[in-house]
Design a protein around this motif. Structure first.
Motif, PDB file in Angstrom:
ATOM      1  N   LYS A  20      11.350 122.483 -30.218  1.00 14.10           N
ATOM      2  CA  LYS A  20      12.729 122.289 -30.679  1.00 14.10           C
ATOM      3  C   LYS A  20      12.840 121.105 -31.639  1.00 14.10           C
ATOM      4  O   LYS A  20      13.641 120.184 -31.429  1.00 14.10           O
ATOM      5  CB  LYS A  20      13.666 122.097 -29.485  1.00 14.10           C
ATOM      6  N   PRO A  21      12.044 121.093 -32.714  1.00 11.96           N
ATOM      7  CA  PRO A  21      12.090 119.972 -33.651  1.00 11.96           C
ATOM      8  C   PRO A  21      13.383 119.982 -34.454  1.00 11.96           C
ATOM      9  O   PRO A  21      13.933 121.054 -34.740  1.00 11.96           O
ATOM     10  CB  PRO A  21      10.882 120.228 -34.560  1.00 11.96           C
ATOM     11  N   ARG A  24       5.301 128.808 -32.683  1.00  9.86           N
ATOM     12  CA  ARG A  24       4.600 127.538 -32.424  1.00  9.86           C
ATOM     13  C   ARG A  24       5.333 126.373 -33.088  1.00  9.86           C
ATOM     14  O   ARG A  24       5.422 125.280 -32.533  1.00  9.86           O
ATOM     15  CB  ARG A  24       3.171 127.628 -32.946  1.00  9.86           C
ATOM     16  N   ALA A  25       5.879 126.620 -34.270  1.00  2.84           N
ATOM     17  CA  ALA A  25       6.563 125.553 -35.001  1.00  2.84           C
ATOM     18  C   ALA A  25       7.868 125.130 -34.339  1.00  2.84           C
ATOM     19  O   ALA A  25       8.262 123.967 -34.437  1.00  2.84           O
ATOM     20  CB  ALA A  25       6.834 125.992 -36.442  1.00  2.84           C
ATOM     21  N   ILE A  26       8.539 126.070 -33.671  1.00 10.78           N
ATOM     22  CA  ILE A  26       9.863 125.751 -33.119  1.00 10.78           C
ATOM     23  C   ILE A  26       9.857 125.551 -31.607  1.00 10.78           C
ATOM     24  O   ILE A  26      10.877 125.222 -31.021  1.00 10.78           O
ATOM     25  CB  ILE A  26      10.887 126.829 -33.514  1.00 10.78           C
ATOM     26  N   GLY A  60       8.606 120.876 -37.290  1.00 12.68           N
ATOM     27  CA  GLY A  60       7.904 122.138 -37.144  1.00 12.68           C
ATOM     28  C   GLY A  60       7.359 122.555 -38.494  1.00 12.68           C
ATOM     29  O   GLY A  60       8.060 122.469 -39.502  1.00 12.68           O
ATOM     30  N   ARG A 118       5.833 115.444 -34.236  1.00 20.18           N
ATOM     31  CA  ARG A 118       6.435 116.185 -33.124  1.00 20.18           C
ATOM     32  C   ARG A 118       7.876 116.567 -33.427  1.00 20.18           C
ATOM     33  O   ARG A 118       8.421 117.489 -32.814  1.00 20.18           O
ATOM     34  CB  ARG A 118       6.359 115.349 -31.839  1.00 20.18           C
ATOM     35  N   THR A 128      19.050 123.205 -36.700  1.00 19.36           N
ATOM     36  CA  THR A 128      17.779 122.751 -37.259  1.00 19.36           C
ATOM     37  C   THR A 128      17.892 122.616 -38.773  1.00 19.36           C
ATOM     38  O   THR A 128      18.496 123.455 -39.436  1.00 19.36           O
ATOM     39  CB  THR A 128      16.658 123.758 -36.926  1.00 19.36           C
ATOM     40  N   LEU A 153      12.401 121.755 -39.695  1.00 17.36           N
ATOM     41  CA  LEU A 153      11.437 122.857 -39.827  1.00 17.36           C
ATOM     42  C   LEU A 153      11.115 123.019 -41.306  1.00 17.36           C
ATOM     43  O   LEU A 153      12.012 123.229 -42.129  1.00 17.36           O
ATOM     44  CB  LEU A 153      12.026 124.144 -39.260  1.00 17.36           C
TER      45      LEU A 153
END
Length: 225
Positions: free
Chosen positions: A155-156, A150-152, A82, A79, A188, A159
């Motif tokens: 807010k991971p 979808r990956a961000i 990303g 989680r 990030t 990445l």
């Protein structure tokens, strides 16, 4: 944010994908992993996401020693990471909105919050107007942008992207890389595997160069005037 300490990865076939690899990536840093096909770029990213485990050495992500992460802890770890892939991995029977919302729904985020975050992510990649569209109706570049949204969306802090521009023309590739640079600018940590040396050079970022699983160069561009 990411640390490899004398990491090696040997597959059951006997192939050594990585050998004695050590490097650190600071929080908020952006870097590329370059090298020939089979150099170990994808394996490096797979170790960060705990899709594989090293044969030797230690991988640390966001202060967490991945060697101490049990199977049940892997979803929680991911989680915070990303992931963007060359082949998008979109669900073609779901709308753009639903594809981007998937990580948030898995994490149990409230419905109202999901709507806000998904639309903010789609706006960031320039696809807010296509939220109700089916992925099959989008161009290859637009599908890749959905994958990035979808990956961000959660807010991971980290990445990672594996050849994210491999199927795109030069102009679209430059746009996608500019997006990654924007995510770095908001803190990030971004690590991108790519074989496109011309594009990497234009980005003016740190480059980790692999050759047969070993780090042969850690290029850091001089600061711009």
């Amino acid at each position: 944010m990411i640390r490899f300490e004398q990491v090696s990865k040997r597959y059951p076939s006997g192939q050594e994908a990585l050998g004695d690899l050590s490097f650190e990536l600071d929080a908020g840093e952006m870097a590329f992993v370059a090298g020939h096909s089979g150099a170990g770029k994808s394996t490096l990213l797979r170790l960060i996401a705990l899709m594989d485990r090293p044969t030797r050495g230690q991988v640390t992500v966001n202060g967490q020693n991945l060697g101490q992460t049990k199977r049940r802890g892997i979803p929680q770890l991911r989680r915070g990471i990303g992931m963007v892939f060359q082949d998008h991995r979109l669900l073609m029977d779901r709308s753009v909105f639903d594809n981007v919302a998937l990580p948030l729904r898995i994490a149990g985020v409230a419905r109202e919050e999901i709507g806000k975050r998904v639309r903010a992510a789609l706006d960031k990649v320039g696809l807010l107007a296509r939220e109700a569209s089916a992925p099959v109706t989008l161009s290859t570049g637009e599908q890749q942008r959905v994958g990035i949204a979808r990956a961000i969306v959660a807010k991971p802090p980290v990445l990672i992207a594996d050849e994210p521009t491999g199927n795109l023309d030069p102009m679209l590739s430059a746009e996608i890389m500019a997006l990654f640079a924007e995510f770095q600018q908001v803190g990030t940590t971004v690590l991108v595997a790519s074989h496109d040396l011309a594009l990497i050079k234009r980005m003016h970022k740190r480059v980790l160069v692999l050759d047969h699983g070993r780090l042969i160069d850690d290029f850091r561009p001089a600061a711009r005037a």
